[in-house]
Design an enzyme around this catalytic site. Structure first.
Site, short mmCIF file in Angstrom:
data_model
loop_
_atom_site.label_atom_id
_atom_site.label_comp_id
_atom_site.label_asym_id
_atom_site.label_seq_id
_atom_site.Cartn_x
_atom_site.Cartn_y
_atom_site.Cartn_z
N GLU A 23 47.99 -4.29 66.68
CA GLU A 23 49.28 -4.04 66.34
C GLU A 23 50.35 -5.10 67.21
OE1 GLU A 23 49.63 0.09 67.04
OE2 GLU A 23 48.86 0.35 64.99
N GLU A 30 43.76 1.45 60.34
CA GLU A 30 43.77 2.98 60.76
C GLU A 30 44.47 3.77 59.79
OE1 GLU A 30 45.51 2.84 64.52
OE2 GLU A 30 44.38 1.01 65.08
C1 GAL Z 1 47.79 2.67 66.81
C2 GAL Z 1 46.93 1.99 67.69
C3 GAL Z 1 45.52 2.93 68.07
C4 GAL Z 1 46.00 4.25 68.52
C5 GAL Z 1 46.73 5.08 67.37
C6 GAL Z 1 46.98 6.25 67.62
O1 GAL Z 1 49.00 2.40 66.65
O2 GAL Z 1 46.40 0.73 67.22
O3 GAL Z 1 44.75 1.95 69.00
O4 GAL Z 1 46.59 4.23 69.80
O5 GAL Z 1 47.73 4.27 67.21
O6 GAL Z 1 45.81 7.17 67.90
#
Ligand code: GAL
Length: 738
Positions: A193, A262
């Site tokens: 990110e 994600e």
């Molecule tokens: C994203 C990040 C992950 C985790 C997630 C929230 O932004 O890439 O590593 O932190 O948020 O659980």
């Protein structure tokens, strides 16, 4: 009913079956990154075959090796094709050049379990990972390598990042785990990110991101590299999406496929806050929409969240539980109906795989908030996704002369363009409820106690006429730092109404005046700073002040997060006769850590045995107390939690294994909670919360494999403020279908 064809992009990547077979045997060099995993604008090709991939995040150190096969099987059974994990640098390189890959950090073992289950793997090397993990996964020692700034065009950082990335890549290559070597790792990630904060790094931002990409490419792993939320990822590196919804995402080149790294099926917890939940209907909706709109890889972050054992939780304030409301719960049990509902969804999507991947897509709109994408391939296959984005109303639509009722905020999946195999809002899986069944500790040997001294034990580490930064002092070798000083109250000085005023950058502190715990202060998951004002009772003459400052997990994300400090910044006493006593530049004596930590009281191999005192009944409500008790292994094979509801705040171990930080801190009864969760409409982590006025985390997972088969287990607790250890019990976790 308007009808139009989808973007020109489709035409560039829609392949007919014959062309597909041609590609299978004569892969086009322009599509190919390696012989085994390649891509074009529509999808990944694995061994020459177009694929839709459902992936599931499971982080190996957030469970124990004994649980890994079961977790991977449960994911496979849930219709998952790949397991995704980050690599946790600070777990693997605790000090420079000192590597650790044992036990929960046995990455190769974890990878092989996935491979042997017949699943693919997505390896997110980072090595910055965020992940609610301490310091975002970067070793704290790296911050103290002179001249280092993390995640920017900085030589020491880049050198160490490259060295570690190579180390992991070489390890995977040695084991022949990349798909290009016949293994199962189909994608690898560099950074995490960074695109969201690249600009904040000014001149160092973009060059660093481009360096990271080319450094990754130079590792020659034979499978594609991804960079999530990296809008400017160069050619040959796929930029991917992280969000609750990624159907509207398009990669930065028509030659790159649409990948969702994600999809958050829940959210993490912070001590003192309520518990978030994401409804299964909405998760299914988001996934169906993603594949409706041309997605090729979708990953649940997390599919099993697990546990932040020991001091691995990031923060500040991330709880020891990393349950995440994921399809598999913290303890490794499937969470219903979430797991089952998503399994049915995966099944329906897989039934559409051929037309989705090889078909031409047509978009039909039924109304302002209703649309369908129809995929027809050359062998006559047809699949349709009918979506209703209206948050309130059902919609009756006519599609190919048949009418369909679409519930609000839902997608109907028709793998043959006729029959609805699945609607995201119709949950058919039975609900399960979780019960934590009390199991009194079977004590085979009584309690032993060790009392920490208030303030400096042994000699101070140093004395300074200022308040120092907590993290720079402990370097995270411990959560604890003592700040101690003394001051004099003149005879006759008014002391009754005096107030003690402390300011801290975070994260928590206990105030002891003349040996007595006076008050505690702490920040929270959104604001780590805090001020503490408490009335104090002073005495004429010398008064001793000891402040125990604590970190509760180091920051894990955000620009320049490694420079965010912690600890006390100002200490004053007001209300004395005609003066405010500012102690901030007094002479402060410092002590890093606790004596019990120094003596390794938590370890079965520690040298602390002589220091314990045995008691038939342990003293209760005592601050700064270590408790040890020998307990039998709970019968049966239910998963075990430690019920700490009668304790305050501290750390726990079983047989030397680090259960983690416990804190019975409650959320406010005035927070917003819901008994039912409306799945309709955009989800955000604040939408569906439970547990108002309750401790954020009451039970602490103790993996079965940490218990001795012989039945004699050493439970050690360090309690900071006071509790009743005789009321600590185990709880057996069971789920029941309803
Ligand atoms: C994203 C990040 C992950 C985790 C997630 C929230 O932004 O890439 O590593 O932190 O948020 O659980």
């Amino acid at each position: 009913m308007a009808k139009r064809s989808t973007s020109s992009k489709n035409s560039t990547y829609i392949l007919s079956l014959p062309l597909f077979f041609l590609l299978l045997f004569f892969p086009s060099p322009s599509l190919s990154i390696s012989s085994n995993v390649t891509y074009d604008g529509r999808s990944l090709f694995i061994s020459g075959r177009r694929r839709l991939i459902i992936s599931a995040s499971i982080h190996y150190p957030r469970s124990v090796p004994d649980m890994w096969p079961g977790l991977v099987e449960a994911a496979k059974e849930g219709g998952v094709d790949a397991i995704e994990t980050y690599v946790f640098w600070n777990g693997h390189e605790p000090s420079p050049g000192n590597y650790y890959f044992e036990d929960r950090f046995d990455l190769v073992k974890f990878a092989k379990i996935i491979r042997d289950a017949g699943l693919y793997m997505i390896l997110r090397i980072g090595p910055f990972v965020a992940a609610e993990w301490n310091y975002g996964g970067v070793p704290v020692w790296l911050h103290y390598v002179p001249g280092t700034t993390f995640r920017t065009n900085d030589e020491p950082f880049k050198n160490h990042m490259e060295r570690f990335t190579k180390y992991i890549v070489e390890m995977m290559k040695r084991e022949r785990l990349f798909a290009s070597q016949g293994g199962h790792i189909i994608l690898a990630q560099i950074e995490n990110e960074y695109g969201d904060i690249e600009k904040v790094y000014g001149d160092g931002g973009k060059p660093y991101a481009m360096w990271a990409a080319s450094m990754a490419l130079s590792q020659d792993i034979g499978v594609p590299w991804i960079m999530c939320q990296q809008y400017d990822a160069p050619d040959n590196v796929i930029n991917t999406c992280n969000s609750f919804y990624c159907d509207q995402f398009t990669p930065n080149s028509p030659n790159k496929p649409k990948i969702w790294t994600e999809n958050w099926p829940g959210w993490f917890q912070t001590f003192g806050a309520t518990n978030p939940h994401r409804p299964p209907e909405d998760i299914a909706f988001s996934v169906a929409r993603f594949f409706q709109k041309g997605g090729t890889v979708q990953n649940y972050y997390m599919y099993h969240g697990g546990t932040n054992f020991g001091r691995t939780a990031g923060g500040p304030f991330i709880t020891t539980s990393y349950d995440y409301d994921a399809p598999i719960d913290e303890y490794g049990l499937v969470r219903q109906p979430k797991w089952g509902h998503l399994k049915e969804l995966h099944n329906a999507i897989k039934q559409c795989e051929t037309p989705l991947l090889f078909g031409n897509s047509t978009l039909i709109t039924f109304g302002p908030l209703q649309e369908a994408n129809i995929y027809t391939d050359h062998s006559g296959g047809c699949a349709a996704f009918l979506a209703n984005m209206d948050e309130e109303k059902d919609k009756l639509v006519v599609f190919q002369n048949k009418s369909y009722s679409l519930p609000p905020w839902s997608v109907s999946i028709l793998p043959d363009c006729k029959n609805v195999a699945f609607n995201t809002a119709k949950v058919k899986t039975q609900n399960s409820i979780v019960e934590m069944i009390d199991e009194k500790l079977q004590i085979s040997e009584g309690w032993s106690i060790f009392k920490e001294k208030v303030g400096i034990w042994g000699n101070p580490n140093f004395v300074k006429n200022e308040l120092v930064d907590h993290i720079n002092t402990t370097k995270d070798s411990t959560d604890y730092l003592w700040y101690t000083t003394s001051f004099y109250i003149k005879g006759g000085e008014k002391i009754k109404q005096s107030l003690f005023v402390v300011e801290s950058k975070g994260h928590a502190a206990h105030v002891f005046v003349n040996g007595k715990l006076q008050a505690s202060g702490y920040g929270n998951g959104t604001e780590m700073k805090f001020n503490l004002t408490t009335p104090v009772t002073l005495k004429p003459g010398r008064n001793d002040l000891a402040l125990l400052s604590m970190t509760v997990g180091l920051p894990n994300a955000g620009p320049f997060y490694e420079w965010v400090g912690a600890g006390l910044t100002s200490v004053k006493i007001s209300g004395l006769t005609s003066r405010t006593l500012d102690l901030s530049s007094h002479s402060w004596a410092y002590k890093i850590g606790l004596e019990g930590e120094h003596l390794s009281l938590f370890s079965p191999y520690g040298n602390g045995d002589l220091n314990w005192k045995t008691y038939s009944q342990p003293p209760i409500n005592q601050p700064l107390t270590w408790y040890k008790v020998i307990v039998e292994t709970p019968k049966g094979d239910d998963r075990i939690g430690l019920d700490m509801q009668h304790m305050g705040k501290g750390l726990a171990w079983l047989n030397g294994y680090p259960v983690g930080r416990y804190w019975l801190r409650k959320s406010s009864p005035n927070d917003k909670c819901t008994t039912t969760c409306n799945y309709r409409g955009k989800f955000s982590p604040d939408k569906c919360r439970t547990g108002c006025g309750q401790p954020t985390q009451r039970w602490y997972h103790v993996p079965r494999s940490w218990f001795h088969p012989t039945g004699k287990n050493t439970l050690v607790i360090f309690e900071e403020t006071g509790g009743d250890p005789t009321k600590i019990i185990f709880a057996r976790r069971q789920t029941k279908n309803i």
